[in-house]
Design a protein around this motif. Structure first.
Motif, mmCIF file in Angstrom:
data_model
loop_
_atom_site.group_PDB
_atom_site.id
_atom_site.type_symbol
_atom_site.label_atom_id
_atom_site.label_comp_id
_atom_site.label_asym_id
_atom_site.label_seq_id
_atom_site.Cartn_x
_atom_site.Cartn_y
_atom_site.Cartn_z
ATOM 1 N N ARG A 140 1.588 1.901 3.223
ATOM 2 C CA ARG A 140 1.375 2.143 1.985
ATOM 3 C C ARG A 140 0.025 2.762 2.118
ATOM 4 O O ARG A 140 -1.027 2.980 2.620
ATOM 5 N N ASP A 180 4.975 7.040 1.268
ATOM 6 C CA ASP A 180 4.532 5.917 1.179
ATOM 7 C C ASP A 180 5.395 5.346 -0.032
ATOM 8 O O ASP A 180 6.257 5.606 -0.551
ATOM 9 N N GLY A 181 5.212 3.849 0.360
ATOM 10 C CA GLY A 181 6.602 3.063 -0.298
ATOM 11 C C GLY A 181 7.771 2.841 0.379
ATOM 12 O O GLY A 181 8.302 1.665 0.454
ATOM 13 N N HIS A 182 7.991 3.412 1.985
ATOM 14 C CA HIS A 182 8.876 3.178 2.794
ATOM 15 C C HIS A 182 8.363 2.031 3.499
ATOM 16 O O HIS A 182 7.381 2.366 4.446
#
Length: 156
Positions: free
Chosen positions: A29, A35-37
């Motif tokens: 994040r 990002d978001g993984h």
């Protein structure tokens, strides 16, 4: 055409549970990459003059606040994304089942969550090359490749 290979070290903390082997993952994040993984709880570039092993130890301390990580080398992965020279990578993957301290998020600007997940039931979305790496843990191969047109799935 010459290019620069970027080395990185990854640390997968493992533990046994009633459901099987679990791995500690972080939700990326606030980062420009994936990002978001979900990804390894600790990973990062090998710095100049540093070994991949030392980088793995350092990243575990910097990102998880743990020390004395008993690292076991798993394999090296050569990877690319789109065949662009800037994306040539060599990654060193380590596992650990023993360490000192309780893993926690030390860099909240880069990680939104830590979660123990079954190795056979990973959350989505996962960073693609890391999902591939996790599927190969415990095997006998010490060299894998990912993202090449002529990729043989690491069967070299």
């Amino acid at each position: 055409m010459s290019f620069v290979v970027v080395p990185a070290s990854y640390v997968y903390l493992l533990r046994d549970s009633a459901r099987g082997t679990e791995v500690l993952l972080q939700l990326r994040r606030g980062t420009p990459y994936m990002d978001g993984h979900w990804a390894a709880a600790a990973a990062g570039h090998v710095e100049r003059g540093e070994t991949a092993f030392a980088a793995a130890q350092r990243e575990a301390t910097e990102e998880l606040g743990i020390t004395g990580v008993d690292l076991a080398f798993e394999f090296t992965m050569q990877r690319t994304r789109g065949g662009e020279p800037i994306d040539e990578r060599v990654d060193f993957f380590f596992t650990a089942r023993a360490w000192q301290g309780e893993p926690r998020i030390v860099e909240p600007d880069k990680a939104g969550e830590l979660r123990w997940c079954e190795v056979t039931d990973l959350p989505e979305p996962m960073v693609p090359h890391e999902a591939y790496a996790l599927s190969r843990l415990g095997g006998t191969q010490r060299y894998l490749s990912h993202g090449f047109d002529n990729d043989l799935g690491g069967q070299r």
